[in-house]
Design a protein around this motif. Structure first.
Motif, PDB file in Angstrom:
ATOM      1  N   ALA A  69      -2.155 -16.165  -7.492  1.00  0.00           N
ATOM      2  CA  ALA A  69      -1.325 -15.284  -6.668  1.00  0.00           C
ATOM      3  C   ALA A  69      -2.074 -14.028  -6.250  1.00  0.00           C
ATOM      4  CB  ALA A  69      -0.063 -14.893  -7.428  1.00  0.00           C
ATOM      5  N   ILE A  70      -3.164 -13.698  -6.886  1.00  0.00           N
ATOM      6  CA  ILE A  70      -3.977 -12.493  -6.711  1.00  0.00           C
ATOM      7  C   ILE A  70      -3.303 -11.268  -7.323  1.00  0.00           C
ATOM      8  CG2 ILE A  70      -5.188 -10.944  -5.129  1.00  0.00           C
ATOM      9  CD1 ILE A  70      -6.443 -13.354  -4.290  1.00  0.00           C
ATOM     10  N   VAL A  71      -1.983 -11.121  -7.178  1.00  0.00           N
ATOM     11  CA  VAL A  71      -1.314  -9.956  -7.752  1.00  0.00           C
ATOM     12  C   VAL A  71       0.016 -10.371  -8.373  1.00  0.00           C
ATOM     13  CG1 VAL A  71      -0.227  -9.272  -5.561  1.00  0.00           C
ATOM     14  CG2 VAL A  71      -0.551  -7.577  -7.359  1.00  0.00           C
ATOM     15  N   ASN A  72       0.295  -9.840  -9.557  1.00  0.00           N
ATOM     16  CA  ASN A  72       1.598  -9.983 -10.208  1.00  0.00           C
ATOM     17  C   ASN A  72       2.229  -8.605 -10.293  1.00  0.00           C
ATOM     18  OD1 ASN A  72       1.287 -12.728 -10.654  1.00  0.00           O
ATOM     19  ND2 ASN A  72       0.676 -12.499 -12.782  1.00  0.00           N
TER      20      ASN A  72
ATOM     21  N   GLY B 119      -2.801  -6.310   2.044  1.00  0.00           N
ATOM     22  CA  GLY B 119      -2.446  -4.892   2.059  1.00  0.00           C
ATOM     23  C   GLY B 119      -2.748  -4.158   0.778  1.00  0.00           C
ATOM     24  N   TYR B 120      -3.975  -4.286   0.284  1.00  0.00           N
ATOM     25  CA  TYR B 120      -4.354  -3.660  -0.982  1.00  0.00           C
ATOM     26  C   TYR B 120      -4.017  -2.167  -1.024  1.00  0.00           C
ATOM     27  CZ  TYR B 120      -8.322  -1.095   0.864  1.00  0.00           C
ATOM     28  OH  TYR B 120      -9.092  -0.194   1.548  1.00  0.00           O
ATOM     29  N   GLU B 121      -4.118  -1.489   0.128  1.00  0.00           N
ATOM     30  CA  GLU B 121      -3.882  -0.040   0.159  1.00  0.00           C
ATOM     31  C   GLU B 121      -2.472   0.316  -0.288  1.00  0.00           C
ATOM     32  OE1 GLU B 121      -4.903  -0.963   3.836  1.00  0.00           O
ATOM     33  OE2 GLU B 121      -6.487   0.513   4.165  1.00  0.00           O
ATOM     34  N   ASP B 122      -1.516  -0.528   0.099  1.00  0.00           N
ATOM     35  CA  ASP B 122      -0.122  -0.277  -0.289  1.00  0.00           C
ATOM     36  C   ASP B 122       0.037  -0.267  -1.803  1.00  0.00           C
ATOM     37  OD1 ASP B 122       0.608  -0.145   2.388  1.00  0.00           O
ATOM     38  OD2 ASP B 122       1.223  -2.247   2.466  1.00  0.00           O
ATOM     39  N   TYR B 123      -0.773  -1.040  -2.496  1.00  0.00           N
ATOM     40  CA  TYR B 123      -0.727  -1.100  -3.951  1.00  0.00           C
ATOM     41  C   TYR B 123      -1.542   0.034  -4.580  1.00  0.00           C
ATOM     42  CZ  TYR B 123       0.872  -5.928  -3.221  1.00  0.00           C
ATOM     43  OH  TYR B 123       1.559  -7.046  -2.838  1.00  0.00           O
ATOM     44  N   PHE B 124      -2.813   0.127  -4.199  1.00  0.00           N
ATOM     45  CA  PHE B 124      -3.736   1.066  -4.838  1.00  0.00           C
ATOM     46  C   PHE B 124      -3.334   2.520  -4.639  1.00  0.00           C
ATOM     47  CE2 PHE B 124      -7.774  -1.816  -4.706  1.00  0.00           C
ATOM     48  CZ  PHE B 124      -7.107  -2.775  -5.448  1.00  0.00           C
ATOM     49  N   TYR B 125      -2.685   2.808  -3.510  1.00  0.00           N
ATOM     50  CA  TYR B 125      -2.334   4.201  -3.210  1.00  0.00           C
ATOM     51  C   TYR B 125      -0.835   4.462  -3.366  1.00  0.00           C
ATOM     52  CZ  TYR B 125      -7.133   4.482  -1.720  1.00  0.00           C
ATOM     53  OH  TYR B 125      -8.502   4.443  -1.706  1.00  0.00           O
ATOM     54  N   SER B 126      -0.167   3.571  -4.069  1.00  0.00           N
ATOM     55  CA  SER B 126       1.236   3.797  -4.416  1.00  0.00           C
ATOM     56  C   SER B 126       1.254   4.641  -5.690  1.00  0.00           C
ATOM     57  CB  SER B 126       1.944   2.455  -4.659  1.00  0.00           C
ATOM     58  OG  SER B 126       1.447   1.845  -5.849  1.00  0.00           O
ATOM     59  N   ASP B 127       2.406   4.870  -6.225  1.00  0.00           N
ATOM     60  CA  ASP B 127       2.505   5.616  -7.481  1.00  0.00           C
ATOM     61  C   ASP B 127       2.537   4.673  -8.675  1.00  0.00           C
ATOM     62  OD1 ASP B 127       2.616   8.039  -8.880  1.00  0.00           O
ATOM     63  OD2 ASP B 127       4.791   7.866  -9.101  1.00  0.00           O
ATOM     64  N   ALA B 128       2.263   3.399  -8.424  1.00  0.00           N
ATOM     65  CA  ALA B 128       2.319   2.387  -9.475  1.00  0.00           C
ATOM     66  C   ALA B 128       0.990   2.300 -10.215  1.00  0.00           C
ATOM     67  CB  ALA B 128       2.656   1.034  -8.868  1.00  0.00           C
ATOM     68  N   MET B 129       1.054   1.828 -11.466  1.00  0.00           N
ATOM     69  CA  MET B 129      -0.170   1.537 -12.207  1.00  0.00           C
ATOM     70  C   MET B 129      -0.738   0.233 -11.648  1.00  0.00           C
ATOM     71  SD  MET B 129       0.865   2.385 -16.148  1.00  0.00           S
ATOM     72  CE  MET B 129      -0.767   2.741 -16.793  1.00  0.00           C
ATOM     73  N   CYS B 130      -2.049   0.198 -11.470  1.00  0.00           N
ATOM     74  CA  CYS B 130      -2.736  -0.989 -10.955  1.00  0.00           C
ATOM     75  C   CYS B 130      -3.869  -1.357 -11.903  1.00  0.00           C
ATOM     76  CB  CYS B 130      -3.314  -0.723  -9.568  1.00  0.00           C
ATOM     77  SG  CYS B 130      -2.107  -0.376  -8.293  1.00  0.00           S
ATOM     78  N   PHE B 131      -3.814  -2.554 -12.446  1.00  0.00           N
ATOM     79  CA  PHE B 131      -4.867  -3.069 -13.309  1.00  0.00           C
ATOM     80  C   PHE B 131      -5.597  -4.158 -12.530  1.00  0.00           C
ATOM     81  CE2 PHE B 131      -1.851  -1.200 -16.192  1.00  0.00           C
ATOM     82  CZ  PHE B 131      -2.666  -0.500 -17.057  1.00  0.00           C
ATOM     83  N   ILE B 132      -6.907  -3.988 -12.360  1.00  0.00           N
ATOM     84  CA  ILE B 132      -7.682  -4.846 -11.469  1.00  0.00           C
ATOM     85  C   ILE B 132      -8.749  -5.593 -12.253  1.00  0.00           C
ATOM     86  CG2 ILE B 132      -9.139  -4.890  -9.408  1.00  0.00           C
ATOM     87  CD1 ILE B 132      -7.826  -2.026  -8.827  1.00  0.00           C
TER      88      ILE B 132
ATOM     89  N   GLU C 229     -12.938  -8.532   2.569  1.00  0.00           N
ATOM     90  CA  GLU C 229     -11.959  -8.437   3.655  1.00  0.00           C
ATOM     91  C   GLU C 229     -10.634  -9.136   3.310  1.00  0.00           C
ATOM     92  OE1 GLU C 229     -15.272  -9.342   4.274  1.00  0.00           O
ATOM     93  OE2 GLU C 229     -15.691  -7.269   4.847  1.00  0.00           O
ATOM     94  N   GLU C 230     -10.686 -10.093   2.398  1.00  0.00           N
ATOM     95  CA  GLU C 230      -9.458 -10.790   2.002  1.00  0.00           C
ATOM     96  C   GLU C 230      -8.446  -9.828   1.372  1.00  0.00           C
ATOM     97  OE1 GLU C 230     -10.006 -14.661  -0.001  1.00  0.00           O
ATOM     98  OE2 GLU C 230     -12.115 -14.442   0.578  1.00  0.00           O
ATOM     99  N   ALA C 231      -8.931  -8.747   0.775  1.00  0.00           N
ATOM    100  CA  ALA C 231      -8.038  -7.754   0.170  1.00  0.00           C
ATOM    101  C   ALA C 231      -7.206  -7.053   1.241  1.00  0.00           C
ATOM    102  CB  ALA C 231      -8.829  -6.742  -0.644  1.00  0.00           C
ATOM    103  N   TYR C 232      -7.749  -6.954   2.452  1.00  0.00           N
ATOM    104  CA  TYR C 232      -6.995  -6.352   3.552  1.00  0.00           C
ATOM    105  C   TYR C 232      -5.803  -7.225   3.940  1.00  0.00           C
ATOM    106  CZ  TYR C 232     -10.776  -3.033   4.362  1.00  0.00           C
ATOM    107  OH  TYR C 232     -11.696  -2.028   4.222  1.00  0.00           O
ATOM    108  N   ASP C 233      -5.959  -8.539   3.792  1.00  0.00           N
ATOM    109  CA  ASP C 233      -4.920  -9.482   4.216  1.00  0.00           C
ATOM    110  C   ASP C 233      -3.614  -9.299   3.463  1.00  0.00           C
ATOM    111  OD1 ASP C 233      -6.698 -10.541   6.029  1.00  0.00           O
ATOM    112  OD2 ASP C 233      -7.249 -12.243   4.749  1.00  0.00           O
TER     113      ASP C 233
END
Length: 138
Positions: free
Chosen positions: A62-65, A93-106, A87-91
């Motif tokens: 899924a790439i992201v949970n 919308g990685y920015e919506d996740y990384f720059y949200s107020d949520a914790m992101c574990f990559i 570039e697949e990360a753009y597909d």
């Protein structure tokens, strides 16, 4: 840099609590390390410490949970192992996740390194001969 050690699975929750205290209000975490070194297991322990009731597992396909903490904060868990190009990360919308107020574990951040926010906490996982996991946090 700070190093944390996990000598056994019995210690993982105590180390997860120590990690959460250490990183304070940081939100984005890049976890580097070989396959099988314990990145997903550690993320699961962190989520459990934050009161996540959902099943926490690797989002390989899924790439992201998305998980929700006991206080209804959102936690995103990424696995970029299967992507071929940054570039697949753009597909999705990685920015919506990384720059949200949520914790992101990559997991596998080396696949998208130039996209990581400047304030990303970098964690290098390694394993000793006796099975101890060492987390070097930058």
């Amino acid at each position: 840099m700070k190093a944390l050690k996990i000598n056994s699975l019995e210690e993982i929750h105590a180390v997860a609590r120590e990690f959460l205290q250490l990183v304070g209000n940081k939100k984005v975490f890049a976890l580097y390390g070989d396959m099988g070194v314990g990145k997903t297991t550690f993320i699961k322990a962190i989520c459990e410490e934050l009161g996540v009731q959902d099943s926490v597992n690797s989002p390989s396909f899924a790439i992201v949970n998305e998980y929700h903490s006991a206080t209804d904060h959102i936690i995103y868990h990424f696995d970029f192992y299967r992507i071929e190009e940054e570039e697949e990360a753009y597909d999705f919308g990685y920015e919506d996740y990384f720059y949200s107020d949520a914790m992101c574990f990559i997991e596998w951040p080396e696949k998208i390194e130039s996209l990581l926010p400047k304030e990303t906490v970098v964690i290098h996982f390694s394993e000793t001969a006796n099975g101890t996991r060492i987390l070097n946090i930058q």
